[in-house]
Design a protein around this motif. Structure first.
Motif, PDB file in Angstrom:
ATOM      1  N   HIS A 118       0.131   0.780  -1.795  1.00 37.17           N
ATOM      2  CA  HIS A 118       1.149   0.539  -2.814  1.00 37.17           C
ATOM      3  C   HIS A 118       0.539  -0.479  -3.776  1.00 37.17           C
ATOM      4  O   HIS A 118       0.577  -1.682  -3.515  1.00 37.17           O
ATOM      5  CB  HIS A 118       2.421  -0.024  -2.184  1.00 37.17           C
ATOM      6  CG  HIS A 118       3.198   1.011  -1.421  1.00 37.17           C
ATOM      7  ND1 HIS A 118       3.884   0.742  -0.274  1.00 37.17           N
ATOM      8  CD2 HIS A 118       3.384   2.337  -1.689  1.00 37.17           C
ATOM      9  CE1 HIS A 118       4.474   1.861   0.148  1.00 37.17           C
ATOM     10  NE2 HIS A 118       4.191   2.842  -0.687  1.00 37.17           N
ATOM     11  N   GLU A 161       1.104  -4.127  -4.168  1.00 33.32           N
ATOM     12  CA  GLU A 161       1.109  -4.878  -2.911  1.00 33.32           C
ATOM     13  C   GLU A 161      -0.315  -5.236  -2.478  1.00 33.32           C
ATOM     14  O   GLU A 161      -0.518  -5.792  -1.394  1.00 33.32           O
ATOM     15  CB  GLU A 161       1.802  -4.054  -1.823  1.00 33.32           C
ATOM     16  CG  GLU A 161       3.232  -3.664  -2.183  1.00 33.32           C
ATOM     17  CD  GLU A 161       3.881  -2.755  -1.136  1.00 33.32           C
ATOM     18  OE1 GLU A 161       3.419  -2.723   0.011  1.00 33.32           O
ATOM     19  OE2 GLU A 161       4.854  -2.067  -1.489  1.00 33.32           O
ATOM     20  N   ARG A 182       3.827   0.153  -7.909  1.00 34.13           N
ATOM     21  CA  ARG A 182       3.666   0.492  -6.498  1.00 34.13           C
ATOM     22  C   ARG A 182       3.017   1.874  -6.356  1.00 34.13           C
ATOM     23  O   ARG A 182       2.307   2.150  -5.409  1.00 34.13           O
ATOM     24  CB  ARG A 182       5.061   0.550  -5.852  1.00 34.13           C
ATOM     25  CG  ARG A 182       5.258  -0.393  -4.696  1.00 34.13           C
ATOM     26  CD  ARG A 182       6.710  -0.280  -4.247  1.00 34.13           C
ATOM     27  NE  ARG A 182       6.802   0.043  -2.840  1.00 34.13           N
ATOM     28  CZ  ARG A 182       6.993   1.251  -2.360  1.00 34.13           C
ATOM     29  NH1 ARG A 182       7.139   2.282  -3.157  1.00 34.13           N
ATOM     30  NH2 ARG A 182       7.070   1.439  -1.062  1.00 34.13           N
ATOM     31  N   HIS A 236       0.849  -4.246   3.784  1.00 33.06           N
ATOM     32  CA  HIS A 236       1.866  -4.102   2.723  1.00 33.06           C
ATOM     33  C   HIS A 236       2.599  -5.425   2.511  1.00 33.06           C
ATOM     34  O   HIS A 236       2.522  -6.326   3.347  1.00 33.06           O
ATOM     35  CB  HIS A 236       2.892  -3.033   3.116  1.00 33.06           C
ATOM     36  CG  HIS A 236       2.323  -1.657   3.143  1.00 33.06           C
ATOM     37  ND1 HIS A 236       2.622  -0.717   2.195  1.00 33.06           N
ATOM     38  CD2 HIS A 236       1.445  -1.069   3.998  1.00 33.06           C
ATOM     39  CE1 HIS A 236       1.969   0.398   2.465  1.00 33.06           C
ATOM     40  NE2 HIS A 236       1.243   0.221   3.554  1.00 33.06           N
ATOM     41  N   THR A 237       3.357  -5.470   1.409  1.00 31.23           N
ATOM     42  CA  THR A 237       4.200  -6.642   1.147  1.00 31.23           C
ATOM     43  C   THR A 237       5.559  -6.165   0.619  1.00 31.23           C
ATOM     44  O   THR A 237       5.696  -5.042   0.147  1.00 31.23           O
ATOM     45  CB  THR A 237       3.590  -7.588   0.087  1.00 31.23           C
ATOM     46  OG1 THR A 237       3.494  -6.885  -1.157  1.00 31.23           O
ATOM     47  CG2 THR A 237       2.211  -8.071   0.499  1.00 31.23           C
ATOM     48  N   GLU A 289       3.594  -5.962   7.290  1.00 36.15           N
ATOM     49  CA  GLU A 289       4.483  -6.146   6.134  1.00 36.15           C
ATOM     50  C   GLU A 289       4.726  -7.640   5.960  1.00 36.15           C
ATOM     51  O   GLU A 289       5.285  -8.273   6.861  1.00 36.15           O
ATOM     52  CB  GLU A 289       5.838  -5.471   6.367  1.00 36.15           C
ATOM     53  CG  GLU A 289       5.952  -4.032   5.910  1.00 36.15           C
ATOM     54  CD  GLU A 289       6.121  -3.853   4.405  1.00 36.15           C
ATOM     55  OE1 GLU A 289       6.181  -4.850   3.657  1.00 36.15           O
ATOM     56  OE2 GLU A 289       6.196  -2.690   3.989  1.00 36.15           O
TER      57      GLU A 289
HETATM   58 ZN    ZN Z   1       4.176  -0.927   0.875  1.00 35.52          ZN
END
Ligand code: ZN
Length: 381
Positions: free
Chosen positions: A74, A77, A123, A237-238, A305
């Motif tokens: 993404h 991210e 994203r 991811h974030t 995450e």
């Molecule tokens: Zn993500």
């Protein structure tokens, strides 16, 4: 001695990528001389110089174990993933060698899996595709219907420029509250975020064909995976979950693999995708890579995450969907004023790459701790 976390963070895609390349080019100063570092680049779009940068780090003696660390699927991210990869090579690996003299596994780094989104702070990719909904097991799955999404797509994807009053989430909150009386929370969340293949200008659009990344990565990964018995793949991811907190967020059905994950991540809380309050998606990259392995290989998928908005709470969850809607709406239909544009993009960036130094510090401290534990634990499974 631990170094300053700030050295791992950069303001844009190109500076992150340059730091990655420079770090790999000079990594042998800090690593044992028998470590072989093989950097590479996969061009997603040669004209615009968008690359997925790769690095395979192998010991002289063949290892049975591979740890893959990827980021930027993404695009927006990608900063945390890039930072942790730099920290891993500059800091974690040298520390492991100082303490244990051996790494126990080979390492594969994939930097900036969605370089377009990373560069443009989106994203999605250049075709509005959410790549973590695009890695379906077969092309027929692009016909998958997400009926819940279709029923509310006009709410999620307003087909007009973003106005100043849209910046207030109250209107969206009212609609969602009304929907919340008719649907269970999990049903509603999954309808929105699970992935949809019917509205190309909508949020969480998974595409209608496979993205370029698949044909680039498939032969590359298949070749490398074939050399190992055990593969742990971590995709970073974030934006989801508790702020300043690293969530371990795997979507795994096999009881055997769940047990391996519990052992690898012993001492850490795991948020299983089918737990209360979490959600499942279709076309996820880490789950797709399992299909590149032979049946006798052990493949362990994991998502990191880093939370930014407390999206597990009602206000944060609302802000999260609201930010996604506004940025996507503005991208397709524009903004009423420059101020509205600036504010929308500021919120979007803060959601995936907070400017707060405390968040960056948390990314490095929590990520570094767990990454340092994994090579030895992977070898001991
Ligand atoms: Zn993500």
């Amino acid at each position: 001695m631990q170094t300053d976390y700030r050295q791992y963070f950069f303001p844009d895609y190109r500076s992150c990528r340059q730091a990655f390349r420079d770090t790999l080019a000079s990594a042998d100063h800090n690593l044992p001389t028998d470590m072989i570092i093989t950097p590479g680049q996969l061009s997603v779009d040669t004209d615009r110089d968008l690359t997925i940068d790769t690095a395979l780090l192998t010991g002289r003696n063949p290892s049975h174990n591979l740890m893959l660390i990827s980021g930027g699927l993404h695009g927006a991210e990608g900063f945390a993933g890039s930072a942790l990869q730099l920290c891993f090579v500059r800091e974690v690996l040298p520390a492991i060698f100082r303490n244990q003299h051996s790494l126990h596994c080979d390492i594969l780094l994939l930097h900036g899996l969605n370089p377009y989104g990373f560069m443009h702070m989106r994203r999605v990719d250049a075709f509005n595709v959410d790549l973590n909904r695009n890695f379906l097991m077969n092309a027929e799955q692009f016909e998958n219907q997400n009926k819940g999404y279709a029923a509310i797509q006009e709410l999620l994807n307003p087909a007009r420029p973003v106005q100043a009053h849209d910046l207030d989430p109250a209107g969206l909150a009212d609609h969602l509250e009304e929907l919340g009386r008719r649907f269970q929370q999990r049903e509603l969340t999954e309808a929105i975020v699970r992935g949809q293949y019917a509205f190309p200008e909508g949020i969480y659009f998974g595409g209608q064909q496979f993205a370029a990344q698949r044909s680039l990565l498939e032969p590359f990964l298949t070749d490398i995976f074939g050399r190992y018995e055990r593969i742990l793949a971590i995709d970073i991811h974030t934006g989801y979950g508790r702020r300043d907190h690293l969530h371990f967020f795997p979507d795994v059905e096999s009881a055997d693999v769940r047990e391996l994950i519990r052992r690898l991540f012993a001492g850490h809380h795991i948020d299983w995708a089918d737990d209360e309050g979490f959600y499942r998606v279709t076309g996820e990259f880490v789950n797709y890579m399992h299909a590149l392995c032979a049946p006798e290989q052990i493949y362990i998928p994991m998502i990191f995450e880093f939370g930014t908005l407390d999206s597990h709470l009602p206000a944060g969850g609302l802000a999260s969907v609201h930010n996604m809607i506004l940025e996507n709406q503005g991208h397709h239909y524009g903004y009423a004023t420059d101020d509205v544009r600036r504010e929308t993009l500021r919120r979007f960036r803060e959601m995936f790459y907070p400017s707060d130094p405390g968040w960056k510090k948390a990314v490095i401290e929590q990520g570094r701790t767990v990454l340092a534990q994994l090579p030895e634990r992977l070898a001991a499974l």
